[in-house]
Design a protein around this motif. Structure first.
Motif, short mmCIF file in Angstrom:
data_model
loop_
_atom_site.label_atom_id
_atom_site.label_comp_id
_atom_site.label_asym_id
_atom_site.label_seq_id
_atom_site.Cartn_x
_atom_site.Cartn_y
_atom_site.Cartn_z
N LYS A 176 0.83 -1.21 0.00
CA LYS A 176 0.00 0.00 0.00
C LYS A 176 0.86 1.26 0.00
O LYS A 176 0.61 2.20 -0.77
N ARG A 177 1.88 1.30 0.84
CA ARG A 177 2.73 2.49 0.93
C ARG A 177 3.53 2.70 -0.36
O ARG A 177 3.74 3.83 -0.80
N LEU A 178 4.01 1.60 -0.97
CA LEU A 178 4.74 1.71 -2.24
C LEU A 178 3.84 2.28 -3.34
O LEU A 178 4.24 3.15 -4.11
N LEU A 179 2.61 1.79 -3.40
CA LEU A 179 1.67 2.26 -4.43
C LEU A 179 1.31 3.73 -4.21
O LEU A 179 1.23 4.50 -5.18
N GLU A 180 1.10 4.10 -2.96
CA GLU A 180 0.79 5.51 -2.67
C GLU A 180 1.93 6.42 -3.10
O GLU A 180 1.71 7.52 -3.64
N GLN A 181 3.17 5.98 -2.86
CA GLN A 181 4.33 6.78 -3.26
C GLN A 181 4.51 6.77 -4.78
O GLN A 181 4.90 7.78 -5.37
N ASP A 187 2.92 9.39 -13.16
CA ASP A 187 1.53 9.12 -13.57
C ASP A 187 1.48 8.01 -14.62
O ASP A 187 0.50 7.83 -15.32
N GLU A 188 2.56 7.23 -14.70
CA GLU A 188 2.68 6.20 -15.73
C GLU A 188 1.64 5.09 -15.58
O GLU A 188 1.21 4.49 -16.56
N TYR A 189 1.24 4.79 -14.34
CA TYR A 189 0.40 3.62 -14.12
C TYR A 189 -1.07 3.94 -13.86
O TYR A 189 -1.89 3.04 -13.75
N SER A 190 -1.45 5.19 -13.72
CA SER A 190 -2.84 5.62 -13.57
C SER A 190 -3.59 4.81 -12.51
O SER A 190 -4.64 4.21 -12.78
N GLU A 282 8.19 -4.04 -18.10
CA GLU A 282 6.77 -3.75 -17.96
C GLU A 282 5.86 -4.84 -18.49
O GLU A 282 4.64 -4.68 -18.49
N GLU A 283 6.45 -5.97 -18.94
CA GLU A 283 5.61 -7.15 -19.22
C GLU A 283 4.99 -7.66 -17.91
O GLU A 283 3.94 -8.30 -17.94
N ILE A 284 5.65 -7.39 -16.81
CA ILE A 284 5.15 -7.81 -15.49
C ILE A 284 4.11 -6.80 -15.03
O ILE A 284 4.40 -5.61 -14.96
N PRO A 285 2.89 -7.23 -14.70
CA PRO A 285 1.88 -6.28 -14.21
C PRO A 285 2.40 -5.53 -13.00
O PRO A 285 3.11 -6.08 -12.15
N ILE A 286 2.02 -4.27 -12.89
CA ILE A 286 2.54 -3.44 -11.80
C ILE A 286 2.16 -3.99 -10.44
O ILE A 286 2.92 -3.87 -9.47
N ALA A 287 0.99 -4.62 -10.33
CA ALA A 287 0.58 -5.21 -9.05
C ALA A 287 1.59 -6.27 -8.61
O ALA A 287 2.00 -6.31 -7.44
N ALA A 288 2.01 -7.13 -9.55
CA ALA A 288 2.98 -8.17 -9.22
C ALA A 288 4.35 -7.57 -8.93
O ALA A 288 5.08 -8.06 -8.05
N LEU A 331 10.23 1.95 -8.62
CA LEU A 331 9.80 1.35 -7.36
C LEU A 331 10.92 1.38 -6.32
O LEU A 331 10.67 1.56 -5.12
N LEU A 332 12.16 1.20 -6.77
CA LEU A 332 13.29 1.31 -5.84
C LEU A 332 13.39 2.72 -5.28
O LEU A 332 13.68 2.91 -4.09
N LEU A 333 13.14 3.71 -6.13
CA LEU A 333 13.12 5.10 -5.66
C LEU A 333 12.03 5.28 -4.61
O LEU A 333 12.25 5.91 -3.57
N CYS A 334 10.85 4.71 -4.87
CA CYS A 334 9.74 4.82 -3.92
C CYS A 334 10.11 4.17 -2.58
O CYS A 334 9.82 4.72 -1.52
N LEU A 335 10.75 3.01 -2.64
CA LEU A 335 11.14 2.32 -1.40
C LEU A 335 12.13 3.17 -0.61
O LEU A 335 12.03 3.26 0.62
N GLN A 336 13.07 3.79 -1.30
CA GLN A 336 14.01 4.68 -0.62
C GLN A 336 13.27 5.81 0.10
O GLN A 336 13.58 6.15 1.23
N GLU A 337 12.31 6.39 -0.59
CA GLU A 337 11.63 7.57 -0.06
C GLU A 337 10.74 7.25 1.14
O GLU A 337 10.52 8.11 1.99
N ILE A 338 10.22 6.02 1.20
CA ILE A 338 9.30 5.69 2.30
C ILE A 338 9.97 4.83 3.36
O ILE A 338 9.32 4.47 4.34
#
Length: 556
Positions: A176-181, A187-190, A282-288, A331-338
């Motif tokens: 949840k926190r990764l997705l929020e960040q 805005d790539e994943y809408s 990006e062949e991998i769904p963002i959820a996965a 996503l690695l950037l997001c993990l760093q930030e949170i």
């Protein structure tokens, strides 16, 4: 019941008087003669007002700037805003709606139309708020049910698997926190709030396929054989197949579709070296992708039957260094930030790391425990001492000494920024040094709010700041600098709301020596200084570092 209150903001006394005369029988009217006065008034009493009538063309702070400020701080969640202007061009009307206006009234005023439009706006706004509350209540009830399901699944995992029952709960939180960040930085994943809730809930099912794996393999304390590891890997396909065997109407449910993607592909890797299908990028769904990172992070910080728990810092570094596979750089950037906030959120209640309670000596079992306690106490006091050495007493960011002692020989900096406050001498001369200090404090905190915890913000001297960035994508770097510039430009000093603040920003992207990066960033800052309130960027060539400017961009 008293009259509803309306705030009229217009620099023309005649216009304010005309509107007041039209509305005063039905509403209680308050007036403000400019945007700064309106912001100051709303900051103290916005709950008093049901509606804001806002002129566009005003000196000092125009209506669009006021509307942007209101929108930025979500004041329009409880306050309807109507724009008033003689200019009813499509561009003006479109901009007003984009910034959060509820309606638009053109001058000259027709009393009947004004009364009807305002009455309708206030009625519709009240209905919208009621509907939003109903939806929020329903959403919260759904969240309770989702939390119950997650709790049940966590107990199943704890009973069946060698992992802690907290793993499912942790993966849910981290996801949840990764997705929020993620939605903050791109805005790539809408992804909507509903999508974030759906993916976070579905993450609880990521390892459901392990139900079919034997206990002897799941709970084996030693290293798995090649054959055992191959059997473990089948849990991804098994989990997805379990969901595809559901009745057809359940298979079509969004939760099941997302959970199926997560089950099958949460062990895929961004470089294509994962399993079961070897998907890449990006062949991998963002959820996965997100659940994969959350799963690995929690596995590292948790104790398992085959390993001890790593510290949060060690786990983050292992992931960033590529020791645990390849992940989406954003996503690695997001993990760093949170990461810092995650550590606080994931701590079990009993481990209050921030509270320094002195233990009762009767509770210290042996000499080693005493030594451990003394060592942690010494480390705590050392940290406090270092704060005194390296933290600027006014702005609470790092000081020049920290820069000089820690960044002279650093060679892995990705980017550097130099920021200078525009017209700072005039602020000091016109308002006094006390106000100048408040301005610097506000700017420093604004910069901090726009960067990651892993970046270093330094007060280099006077009204000049430096930011050091590590491992940041170029597009995110550009967005962050523009965000800093804009966030400072809408700052309001409570005691002097009329005071306008801006900064000139110079940035350089590309690894090089600290001395060279600073020189280029400083150059870029002076380019911005020509116009003020600008961002100028330079990108250093990888092939030829003797030519500093491969590409230079001036934003705004």
């Amino acid at each position: 019941m008293g009259k509803q209150k309306i705030l009229i903001v217009d620099d023309s006394e005649i216009n304010r008087a005309l509107l007041a005369e039209i509305l005063e029988e039905q509403y209680e009217i308050t007036e403000a003669e400019n945007g700064s006065e309106a912001i100051s008034l709303l900051s103290k009493r916005r709950s008093d007002f049901s509606l804001l009538l806002l002129d566009i063309i005003m000196p000092d702070m125009n209506g669009f700037e006021v509307l942007a400020y209101i929108n930025n701080y979500h004041w329009n969640d409880s306050l309807a805003v109507m724009m008033i202007s003689a200019d009813d061009s499509p561009a003006n009307i479109k901009r007003a709606y984009e910034l959060g206006a509820f309606d638009y009234i053109s001058r000259p005023f027709d009393p009947i139309i004004v009364q009807r439009r305002i009455s309708n706006t206030m009625l519709l706004f009240a209905r919208q708020q009621r509907l939003e509350k109903i939806i929020t209540d329903q959403f919260q009830e759904q969240d309770k049910n989702n939390e119950l399901m997650i709790s049940i699944l966590s107990h199943i995992v704890e009973f069946r698997n060698g992992e802690s029952g907290l793993h499912v709960l942790h993966v849910n939180t981290i996801t949840k926190r990764l997705l929020e960040q993620l939605v903050r930085v791109t805005d790539e994943y809408s992804l909507s709030p509903v999508d974030i809730s759906l993916i976070s809930t579905a993450s609880a099912l990521h390892d459901i396929g392990k139900i079919s794996i034997s206990d002897s393999i799941l709970n084996k304390p030693g290293r798995l054989t090649e054959e055992e590891f191959e059997e473990i890997k089948t849990h991804t396909v098994i989990g997805a197949n379990m969901l595809s065997d559901l009745p057809i109407e359940q298979q079509e449910a969004p939760l099941v579709k997302v959970a199926s993607e997560i089950c099958r592909w949460h062990h895929e890797r961004y470089d294509g070296k994962g399993y079961p299908d070897g998907l890449k990028g990006e062949e991998i769904p963002i959820a996965a992708q997100v659940v994969s990172l959350a799963d690995v992070y929690d596995a590292l910080i948790s104790e398992r039957c085959y390993k001890k728990a790593y510290s949060y810092k060690k786990a983050l570094n292992m992931i960033l260094e590529g020791q645990c596979g390849a992940f989406n750089p954003t996503l690695l950037l997001c993990l760093q930030e949170i990461s810092e906030n995650l550590e606080k959120e994931l701590m079990v209640p009993d481990s209050k790391r921030e509270k320094r309670n002195i233990p009762n000596l009767r509770d210290i079992k042996d000499y080693n425990n005493l030594l451990s306690y003394e060592k942690s106490t010494v480390q705590f006091h050392m940290q406090q001492h270092l704060r005194l050495l390296y933290i600027d007493s006014l702005t609470r960011v790092y000081n020049r000494r920290y820069y000089d002692e820690h960044f002279q020989d650093v060679n892995n900096i990705q980017a550097m920024v130099v920021i200078d406050v525009d017209n700072f001498k005039q602020i000091n001369d016109n308002y006094g040094h006390d106000v100048g200090d408040i301005v610097l404090q506000n700017i420093a905190q604004t910069i901090l709010s726009c960067v990651r915890k892993t970046d270093a913000v330094i007060r280099y001297g006077g009204d000049e700041f430096v930011i050091i960035f590590f491992s940041i994508p170029a597009d995110i770097f550009k967005k962050k600098l523009e965000r800093i510039r804009y966030s400072v430009s809408i700052l309001i000093i409570d005691t002097h709301p009329e005071l306008r603040i801006s900064v000139s920003v110079g940035g350089v992207y590309g690894k090089d020596t600290t001395k060279r990066l600073f020189k280029v960033a400083d150059n870029m800052m002076y380019q911005s200084k020509k116009d003020k309130n600008k961002v100028t960027l330079c990108f250093i060539s990888e092939r030829n570092r003797t030519q500093a400017m491969l590409k230079m961009e001036k934003l705004q």
